[in-house]
Every structure is written in structure tokens, then in C-alpha cells.
Write a protein that holds these residues in place. Structure first.
Motif, PDB file in Angstrom:
ATOM      1  N   THR A 169       1.663   2.810 -10.875  1.00  0.00           N
ATOM      2  CA  THR A 169       1.595   1.386 -10.599  1.00  0.00           C
ATOM      3  C   THR A 169       0.963   1.160  -9.228  1.00  0.00           C
ATOM      4  OG1 THR A 169       3.792   1.340  -9.594  1.00  0.00           O
ATOM      5  CG2 THR A 169       3.677   0.949 -11.967  1.00  0.00           C
ATOM      6  N   GLU A 170       0.624  -0.071  -8.952  1.00  0.00           N
ATOM      7  CA  GLU A 170      -0.024  -0.413  -7.691  1.00  0.00           C
ATOM      8  C   GLU A 170       0.863  -1.391  -6.926  1.00  0.00           C
ATOM      9  OE1 GLU A 170      -4.244  -2.401  -6.227  1.00  0.00           O
ATOM     10  OE2 GLU A 170      -3.647  -2.541  -8.318  1.00  0.00           O
ATOM     11  N   GLN A 171       0.993  -1.198  -5.644  1.00  0.00           N
ATOM     12  CA  GLN A 171       1.774  -2.095  -4.800  1.00  0.00           C
ATOM     13  C   GLN A 171       0.971  -3.370  -4.565  1.00  0.00           C
ATOM     14  OE1 GLN A 171       3.351  -0.191  -1.363  1.00  0.00           O
ATOM     15  NE2 GLN A 171       3.902  -2.097  -0.359  1.00  0.00           N
ATOM     16  N   VAL A 172       1.555  -4.514  -4.922  1.00  0.00           N
ATOM     17  CA  VAL A 172       0.846  -5.790  -4.816  1.00  0.00           C
ATOM     18  C   VAL A 172       0.846  -6.297  -3.377  1.00  0.00           C
ATOM     19  CG1 VAL A 172       0.783  -8.179  -5.607  1.00  0.00           C
ATOM     20  CG2 VAL A 172       1.411  -6.360  -7.199  1.00  0.00           C
ATOM     21  N   GLU A 173       2.021  -6.478  -2.803  1.00  0.00           N
ATOM     22  CA  GLU A 173       2.124  -6.949  -1.420  1.00  0.00           C
ATOM     23  C   GLU A 173       2.436  -5.768  -0.520  1.00  0.00           C
ATOM     24  OE1 GLU A 173       4.650 -10.331  -0.755  1.00  0.00           O
ATOM     25  OE2 GLU A 173       4.350 -11.000  -2.818  1.00  0.00           O
ATOM     26  N   LYS A 174       1.669  -5.620   0.533  1.00  0.00           N
ATOM     27  CA  LYS A 174       1.871  -4.505   1.448  1.00  0.00           C
ATOM     28  C   LYS A 174       2.425  -5.018   2.766  1.00  0.00           C
ATOM     29  CE  LYS A 174      -1.633  -2.000  -0.778  1.00  0.00           C
ATOM     30  NZ  LYS A 174      -2.415  -1.029  -1.094  1.00  0.00           N
ATOM     31  N   GLY A 175       3.085  -4.144   3.465  1.00  0.00           N
ATOM     32  CA  GLY A 175       3.617  -4.509   4.766  1.00  0.00           C
ATOM     33  C   GLY A 175       5.039  -4.026   4.950  1.00  0.00           C
ATOM     34  N   GLY A 208       8.828  -3.733   5.124  1.00  0.00           N
ATOM     35  CA  GLY A 208       9.919  -4.364   4.393  1.00  0.00           C
ATOM     36  C   GLY A 208       9.611  -4.698   2.942  1.00  0.00           C
ATOM     37  N   LYS A 209       8.386  -4.482   2.492  1.00  0.00           N
ATOM     38  CA  LYS A 209       8.020  -4.771   1.098  1.00  0.00           C
ATOM     39  C   LYS A 209       8.406  -3.585   0.219  1.00  0.00           C
ATOM     40  CE  LYS A 209       5.901  -8.620   2.073  1.00  0.00           C
ATOM     41  NZ  LYS A 209       6.375  -9.905   1.679  1.00  0.00           N
ATOM     42  N   GLN A 210       8.816  -3.868  -0.995  1.00  0.00           N
ATOM     43  CA  GLN A 210       9.139  -2.811  -1.945  1.00  0.00           C
ATOM     44  C   GLN A 210       7.903  -1.971  -2.216  1.00  0.00           C
ATOM     45  OE1 GLN A 210      12.086  -1.975  -3.460  1.00  0.00           O
ATOM     46  NE2 GLN A 210      13.055  -3.431  -2.077  1.00  0.00           N
ATOM     47  N   LYS A 211       8.108  -0.667  -2.337  1.00  0.00           N
ATOM     48  CA  LYS A 211       7.003   0.257  -2.601  1.00  0.00           C
ATOM     49  C   LYS A 211       6.748   0.358  -4.097  1.00  0.00           C
ATOM     50  CE  LYS A 211       6.691   1.350   1.707  1.00  0.00           C
ATOM     51  NZ  LYS A 211       5.764   0.619   2.497  1.00  0.00           N
ATOM     52  N   ALA A 212       5.525   0.682  -4.473  1.00  0.00           N
ATOM     53  CA  ALA A 212       5.173   0.888  -5.870  1.00  0.00           C
ATOM     54  C   ALA A 212       5.876   2.138  -6.384  1.00  0.00           C
ATOM     55  CB  ALA A 212       3.660   1.039  -6.011  1.00  0.00           C
ATOM     56  N   VAL A 213       6.196   2.136  -7.658  1.00  0.00           N
ATOM     57  CA  VAL A 213       6.842   3.283  -8.279  1.00  0.00           C
ATOM     58  C   VAL A 213       5.970   3.782  -9.429  1.00  0.00           C
ATOM     59  CG1 VAL A 213       9.168   2.531  -7.694  1.00  0.00           C
ATOM     60  CG2 VAL A 213       8.174   1.839  -9.864  1.00  0.00           C
TER      61      VAL A 213
END
Length: 69
Positions: A38-44, A46-51
């Protein structure tokens, strides 16, 4: 493995210099280790990481990996 979908799809993708990714799995596993990335949509911060997910059913034909069909 009870189906040959991975090999069939890889043959079709070969003309585009592409293939499905299979993970190396250690221990007792009856399936090929096909992994859906999967791809991480919002980065930065405290953001949830892609799994990534290990599939238990073939995404092409629906047959259960390593189990009774």
C-alpha cells in the motif's frame, strides 16, 4: 499452492518488464507469500504509516492459499 494465477499474471506482465512481488517467508507457510503493498497518502510526523498485507486468498481467482479449495 492450488492455482497458477501468479505465474499466469507474471507471463502477461513480462512484456512490460514487470512482475508481482512475492515475499520470502520463514517457518511453516503453505502459501506463496504474495504480498499486497500500500502507499501512504498523508506524510509527516504523527501520521499513520502504510502497511503491507499478506494475502490468504488469490486476488485473481479467489482460491484460498494453502487450504482446501
Amino acid at each position: 499452492m492450488t492455482c497458477n494465477c501468479v505465474e499466469t499474471v507474471n507471463e502477461k506482465l513480462a512484456s512490460r518488464n514487470t512482475r508481482l512481488t512475492q515475499a520470502i517467508m520463514f517457518g511453516k507457510h503453505d502459501h506463496p507469500g504474495l504480498m499486497l503493498e500500500t502507499e501512504q497518502v498523508e506524510k509527516g510526523r504523527g501520521k499513520q504509516k502504510a502497511v503491507s498485507m499478506f494475502l490468504t486468498y488469490c486476488p485473481f481467482c479467489g482460491v484460498k492459499y494453502g487450504g482446501d479449495a
